[in-house]
Design an enzyme around this catalytic site. Structure first.
Site, PDB file in Angstrom:
ATOM      1  N   PHE A  42       0.585  -0.847   0.483  1.00  0.00           N
ATOM      2  CA  PHE A  42       0.257   0.511   0.155  1.00  0.00           C
ATOM      3  C   PHE A  42       0.752   0.758   0.096  1.00  0.00           C
ATOM      4  CE2 PHE A  42      -3.819   2.945   1.752  1.00  0.00           C
ATOM      5  CZ  PHE A  42      -3.922   2.309   0.849  1.00  0.00           C
ATOM      6  N   GLU A  96       0.883  -5.059 -16.791  1.00  0.00           N
ATOM      7  CA  GLU A  96       1.012  -3.666 -18.134  1.00  0.00           C
ATOM      8  C   GLU A  96       1.827  -2.802 -17.196  1.00  0.00           C
ATOM      9  OE1 GLU A  96       1.857  -3.197 -20.826  1.00  0.00           O
ATOM     10  OE2 GLU A  96      -0.504  -3.999 -22.204  1.00  0.00           O
ATOM     11  N   VAL A 107       6.815  -1.664 -17.061  1.00  0.00           N
ATOM     12  CA  VAL A 107       7.450  -1.393 -18.087  1.00  0.00           C
ATOM     13  C   VAL A 107       6.679  -0.573 -18.912  1.00  0.00           C
ATOM     14  CG1 VAL A 107       9.175  -1.664 -19.649  1.00  0.00           C
ATOM     15  CG2 VAL A 107       8.843  -4.051 -18.250  1.00  0.00           C
ATOM     16  N   LYS A 142      14.032  -4.470 -16.490  1.00  0.00           N
ATOM     17  CA  LYS A 142      12.939  -4.632 -17.783  1.00  0.00           C
ATOM     18  C   LYS A 142      12.741  -4.736 -19.224  1.00  0.00           C
ATOM     19  CE  LYS A 142      12.220  -0.299 -15.498  1.00  0.00           C
ATOM     20  NZ  LYS A 142      12.119   1.611 -15.559  1.00  0.00           N
TER      21      LYS A 142
END
Length: 344
Positions: free
Chosen positions: A10, A151, A154, A226
């Site tokens: 959170f 999604e 990256v 990534k």
């Protein structure tokens, strides 16, 4: 349709996502016939919550902003661990938004695995599970008949994965080239204006784009994670960040950057994936680019990726100066796609 969500983590992205959910609550009901109900929130050190009746997200956000914790929420507060919450929360979907461990991808990978095994779909913005365990987790999701989407891992909210999945049927990605780390983009830009690397890194810190340990940016680890994630999903690489041929930007001096600028060139930290001899090779290294390169004009906190395909040639996507809102949207859009699949 009602989807019950459990949130793991959170922090900044999770709170931005929560505000997005609240702002889109009426739109979801009106346009999509969809209600998203939060039934659990697990954090490492700020308290955790679980309630079969659902949690009051507005109250939780206010509490977190005023006190820094979730401990004063009252009924629903729990001292259960994250694995215990995943096992006991009876959610349809887990939103995993913990901090990346760049060396192993854990514990995020373990949380995703546990949720999938429990029959939950999973949406994550954490690069670790996709960079270190994509094949395993995607196979597990298929075997359980649930969804695994990512999604936001990256380029924030830019729909890189969805672009290939949804709009390029039958098209094979045969190469990837990305400008994926915003910290080095800022640092190299400042050095080209005469700043030292330490001075340039301080600019990046003030903007708020550096990793907690900036060496993970400077030495190319963030870009390696990534490109591993992109190569795993789009090219079936089956790799991980430790296998990426990695060179960071420490070897570039202010003099180098100024000299390149004088020639109309710029240094960029470029991540690549290329198919070679049946294998996918990945690398991260600084490169000089000129005005004819699509990455030449991608400055500051912007990022870009070029996909080389067999049928559509090269496609380049640029994301200009993203913020938390874009990553939160990526999570939101993944949930909508899962809801559509469940409805269909």
């Amino acid at each position: 349709m009602n989807l019950r969500l459990a949130m793991v983590g959170f922090g900044n992205v999770a709170r931005e996502f929560s505000r997005l959910l609240l702002s889109k609550r009426e739109w979801l009901l009106r346009e999509r016939g969809l209600s998203l109900e939060i039934v659990a929130i697990s954090t490492r050190s700020r308290g955790s919550l679980m309630s079969e009746e659902g949690l009051d997200l507005e109250r939780i956000l206010k509490l977190r902003e005023e006190s820094g914790t979730l401990l004063g929420y009252g009924p629903g507060s729990t001292d259960l661990s994250t694995p215990e919450i995943i096992a006991g929360c009876d959610a349809d979907l887990m939103v995993e938004l913990t901090t990346l461990d760049i060396g192993s991808g854990k514990p995020a990978t373990d949380y995703v695995r546990a949720a999938l095994e429990a029959g939950m779909s999973v949406v994550t913005a954490n690069k670790g599970p996709v960079a270190f365990a994509y094949d395993e987790l995607s196979s597990l999701a298929r075997s359980r008949g649930v969804h695994f989407r990512f999604e936001g891992t990256v380029m924030d909210g830019a729909p890189v994965f969805s672009l290939v999945e949804r709009t390029l049927p039958g098209c094979e990605v045969i190469g990837i080239r990305g400008l994926l780390n915003t910290t080095t983009n800022v640092v190299l830009g400042e050095m080209a204006r005469g700043a030292s690397m330490d001075e340039a890194l301080e600019v990046a810190r003030r903007i708020g784009v550096t990793e907690e340990d900036p060496s993970l940016d400077i030495d190319g680890w963030d870009a390696a994670v990534k490109i591993a994630a992109l190569a795993n999903v789009l090219m079936g690489a089956g790799t991980n960040p430790r296998k990426v041929d990695r060179t960071g930007i420490r070897g570039i001096s202010t003099g180098d950057a100024l000299k390149a600028a004088g020639r109309g060139m710029k240094y960029r930290l470029i991540a690549c994936a290329e198919r070679s001899g049946g294998a996918v090779r990945t690398r991260v290294r600084p490169e000089l680019v000129g005005p004819d390169d699509p990455f030449w004009s991608v400055d500051g906190t912007s990022s870009a990726v070029t996909l080389k395909t067999d049928l559509m040639g090269e496609l380049t996507m640029v994301e200009r100066d993203p913020a938390l809102a874009q990553t939160a949207y990526a999570v939101f859009s993944d949930i909508l796609l899962i809801a559509d699949s469940l409805r269909n």
